[in-house]
Design an enzyme around this catalytic site. Structure first.
Site, PDB file in Angstrom:
ATOM      1  N   HIS A   1       3.462  -5.066  -5.756  1.00 53.84           N
ATOM      2  CA  HIS A   1       2.223  -4.397  -6.165  1.00 53.84           C
ATOM      3  C   HIS A   1       1.212  -4.308  -5.034  1.00 53.84           C
ATOM      4  O   HIS A   1       0.268  -3.523  -5.117  1.00 53.84           O
ATOM      5  CB  HIS A   1       1.619  -5.056  -7.420  1.00 53.84           C
ATOM      6  CG  HIS A   1       1.022  -6.409  -7.227  1.00 53.84           C
ATOM      7  ND1 HIS A   1       1.698  -7.587  -7.483  1.00 53.84           N
ATOM      8  CD2 HIS A   1      -0.212  -6.783  -6.823  1.00 53.84           C
ATOM      9  CE1 HIS A   1       0.906  -8.613  -7.252  1.00 53.84           C
ATOM     10  NE2 HIS A   1      -0.259  -8.155  -6.842  1.00 53.84           N
TER      11      HIS A   1
ATOM     12  N   ASP B   1       8.805  -8.878  -7.790  1.00 50.87           N
ATOM     13  CA  ASP B   1       7.564  -8.422  -7.153  1.00 50.87           C
ATOM     14  C   ASP B   1       7.580  -8.734  -5.658  1.00 50.87           C
ATOM     15  O   ASP B   1       6.909  -9.657  -5.189  1.00 50.87           O
ATOM     16  CB  ASP B   1       6.371  -9.094  -7.833  1.00 50.87           C
ATOM     17  CG  ASP B   1       5.078  -8.287  -7.677  1.00 50.87           C
ATOM     18  OD1 ASP B   1       5.049  -7.413  -6.795  1.00 50.87           O
ATOM     19  OD2 ASP B   1       4.133  -8.532  -8.436  1.00 50.87           O
TER      20      ASP B   1
ATOM     21  N   SER C   1      -2.017 -12.698  -4.361  1.00 50.91           N
ATOM     22  CA  SER C   1      -0.815 -11.881  -4.512  1.00 50.91           C
ATOM     23  C   SER C   1      -0.051 -11.822  -3.198  1.00 50.91           C
ATOM     24  O   SER C   1      -0.610 -11.459  -2.163  1.00 50.91           O
ATOM     25  CB  SER C   1      -1.193 -10.466  -4.948  1.00 50.91           C
ATOM     26  OG  SER C   1      -1.724 -10.465  -6.242  1.00 50.91           O
TER      27      SER C   1
END
Length: 759
Positions: free
Chosen positions: A119, A257, A691
């Protein structure tokens, strides 16, 4: 994402000296060995298995310089490396951890290969996508380095090299100022001087300036900033975003991810703009892949750049967030998501251009909703208020403390009450009316024209000459997220939402852009602005940015440029009010923090602010009573197959489904699962900005990437809970994807993973 005190004599009182140790230069230890070419699951041992220590996690995103304070606890949890490797930004471990466009990432090869979350690649994939080649959906694999794709001119990868405390330079200068706005401007002045001195004569060095503990401590930061970053590998969206918004912030999770990039520099080894002649960056060090399997109860550390937490903020701020700010933001997210869905329906090109903002709105909407529910469910505001009452008693119990801090809470209340009078309108004007890409570009141009009149040293820090290339790169990158249909819809909704506000909270933008604001007025105004604008032309944007004066902009033929000339003074008035508010907090917040830290005693981690942090904990399953608590700490490939429906967001690609048929025989299988692990849970605290953070084992080896928290945990940004859980993609699943799903043999070789032995 995401203050000072009044006493001249205060610098670093002895009572607070343990909170932040000076950065040292420990001896660098040898790097751990690379991943063996045999199975990632270690062979069974005949030696007795020692019981794993129990751990009661109290949270904390620690600065590297604070790690020595936690060394004994880390050793007790099984840390097998010198803690000094976690305390020096230049160590062979921490020099591998980087910031990539606001996400965390890490070097994993000598040729500048970088790993982060899928992402975190949305912008780069969006830039390289078209309706006929939609990389946002299909993913991509560069089989050779010539096939690697530029992330765009605005992409930045920052490598930290040094943090230097400058508190003594900053605080005395601020303490002399009596006017609130002047105090904020003085801080900007000192900041610019420190940054200029840091960068002077040092090509390739980029310096920053941050405060910790709300202004109790100030630091100068030195970084290498790489401007040529290229996509190497991203799995298909149905892997990298498996579960989509349905599973976002949820456990159990089965999401791959992960994305790989490569950093490039000029042939002289220094940062350079994108060029085919650039060469891969050679980092000082890079992370080694795990040489032994990860299991439940193991120590894990997360190293990255968390954006913002509010664990040390006063209760009144939490109350404002809970009762006013987040509900307002939720309504805004709902409105814009509905608009994006409508305008992009049956239009693939608009859908691609809107992807980044749609996912951003979705992500924060879900997180804020989880925070609100978590705050209410756990009574976090009451806990904060209770802590504040205890703090008041602590202050009142000592005459010296009472004299120094006795009014600080009431003074903060008064400051926030004053700000509340214009907060709603100011937020809407700065946030919603600058969402249309061309309107934002016009603002950047107008602001540059205004700042250009001043000597460089007197400009706003963001508009100094050192930042001009970055601002121009942003203007060049506009095309990746601009579509006239989408831009018009953003402006229309901003005007309609402003019209719906009570007149006392309405912005000046409605009258300036659309007169009385009737439906006909709004439609007519948008048509006049967008039918004749040429601001979508990159050459025009850059020309205006480089040369235009305020007078020229006010008389320019482009209607959006002229409109911004009228709106610009209102935006500057918002900035002026914010500077006055911030100036108050520059005195009040440090007083509050000094009292709070003395009250808490011991080592306290500063709130996250985008600087490098280390957090640690253990691999843990979900707490009792929460979703997935009947499962272990790991999910598996078989669960992906079971969850697959063939319909987005559970439309697993055929190559993964084919590989899943033999996943139980993979060399990446976890014996306790009888399958390849996909994601795992830990009790390590993370937040936005984490992240892509490297998740390390006790040997300092890469075992996964942090990518999310659970819905039940997100309120831990405000008050840490022992039920906090973070979600990580397991390294073994990453290698499984590369080897058995997408056939990325060259990438595996670069990572040090030998080809599997032939049967």
């Amino acid at each position: 994402m995401p203050g000072l005190m009044s006493r001249l004599s205060y610098l670093v009182p002895s009572a607070l000296s343990v909170f932040l140790l000076a950065c040292g230069s420990p001896q660098v230890q040898p790097a751990p060995p690379p991943l063996a070419s045999t199975s990632a699951t270690a062979a069974p041992s005949t030696a007795p298995i020692a019981a794993k220590p129990t751990f009661d996690n109290h949270g904390g995103m620690w600065m590297p310089s604070q790690v020595p304070l936690k060394a004994a606890e880390l050793k007790g949890l099984g840390l097998a490396i010198d803690p000094a490797l976690l305390s020096d930004p230049k160590s062979s471990l921490l020099s591998s951890i980087v910031n990539l466009n606001g996400c965390s990432a890490s070097f994993v090869s000598k040729d500048g290969l970088v790993v982060t979350n899928h992402h975190c690649a949305t912008g780069a994939l969006q830039k390289n996508s078209t309706p006929t080649e939609n990389l946002l959906k299909t993913g991509m694999l560069a089989k050779t380095r010539t096939e690697e794709r530029s992330s765009g001119p605005a992409s930045r990868l920052s490598v930290l090299s040094k943090m230097t405390e400058v508190t003594e330079r900053v605080r005395p200068a601020l303490a002399k100022i009596t006017d609130d706005k002047a105090r904020t401007l003085e801080l900007e002045k000192v900041q610019k001087e420190i940054v200029a001195s840091c960068e002077q004569g040092r090509k390739g060095v980029r310096c920053g300036f941050v405060s910790l503990y709300e202004g109790l401590r100030y630091f100068s930061i030195e970084m290498l900033e790489i401007r040529d970053v290229r996509l190497v590998y991203a799995p298909a969206a149905a892997i990298g975003n498996f579960g989509g918004e349905v599973d976002n912030w949820r456990w159990p999770r089965q999401t791959g991810d992960v994305t790989f990039f490569r950093a490039y520099v000029g042939k002289d080894g220094l940062p350079a703009d994108y060029s085919p002649d650039n060469v891969p960056y050679q980092p000082q060090s890079f992370l080694k892949l795990a040489s032994s399997p990860l299991t439940e109860g193991d120590l894990v550390l997360v190293a990255g750049y968390p954006g913002h937490t509010s664990l040390l903020t006063p209760a009144l701020e939490m109350k404002q967030i809970q009762s006013i700010v987040y509900p307002e933001q939720q309504a805004m997210f709902d409105a814009y998501l509905k608009m994006i869905e409508g305008v992009s329906k049956d239009d693939p090109e608009v859908a691609i251009k809107a992807t980044g903002r749609r996912r951003g709105f979705d992500n924060y909407r879900t997180k804020h909703q989880g925070e609100l529910e978590g705050m209410q469910r756990a009574g976090l505001l009451d806990k904060k208020l209770g802590e504040e009452q205890a703090l008041k008693a602590f202050i009142a119990a000592d005459p010296a403390r009472s004299k120094e801090f006795g009014t600080v809470l009431s003074d903060l209340d008064a400051a926030f009450a004053e700000q509340a009078k214009t907060r709603e309108a100011d937020t809407a004007l700065e946030r919603e009316f600058l969402l249309p890409r061309l309107v934002f570009a016009a603002y950047r141009i107008a602001r540059m024209a205004d700042e250009r009149k001043k000597p460089d040293a007197e400009r706003d820090p963001s508009y100094q000459e050192r930042n001009i290339p970055r601002l121009k790169d942003d203007l060049k990158s506009l095309a990746a997220s601009y579509h006239p249909k989408l831009d018009r819809a953003f402006l229309k909704l901003a005007l309609e939402r402003d019209r719906a506000r009570d007149a006392s909270h309405r912005t000046p933008a409605l009258a300036i852009i659309a007169g009385k604001g009737t439906d006909q007025d709004i439609a007519s105004a948008i048509a006049k602005l967008y039918d004749k604008t040429k601001l979508d032309d990159e050459k025009l944007r850059l020309e205006l940015f480089d040369k235009a004066t305020p007078k020229q902009l006010a008389q320019h033929a482009d209607p959006i440029v002229r409109m911004m000339s009228k709106l610009y003074p209102e935006l500057r008035a918002v900035d002026d009010r914010r500077k006055r508010f911030d100036g108050k907090l520059l005195l009040l917040k440090p007083r509050y923090l000094e009292a709070l830290l003395a009250f808490k005693g011991g080592a306290v981690a500063p709130d996250a602010n985008g600087t490098l942090r280390i957090a640690y904990g253990t691999v843990q399953k979900a707490p009792p009573g929460t979703p997935g608590s009947d499962l272990g700490a790991f999910t598996s490939v078989a669960q992906i197959v079971a969850k697959t429906t063939g319909i987005e967001p559970f439309d697993t690609p055929q190559n993964l489904l084919a590989a899943a048929k033999t996943s139980k025989n993979s060399r990446y299988v976890e014996k306790s699962l009888g399958d390849v692990p996909v994601d795992f849970l830990s009790d390590v605290p993370i937040t936005n900005g984490n992240s892509g953070s490297a998740t390390l084992n006790a040997k300092g080896e890469l075992v996964g990437l942090a990518f999310d928290g659970t819905y039940e945990s997100v309120a831990s940004d405000w008050v840490f809970s022992k039920t906090t859980r973070s979600i990580h993609v397991d390294l073994r699943y990453v290698l499984f994807l590369l080897e058995e799903v997408d056939n990325a043999r060259a990438l595996l070789t670069e990572l040090g993973v030998a080809a599997p032995a032939k049967p």
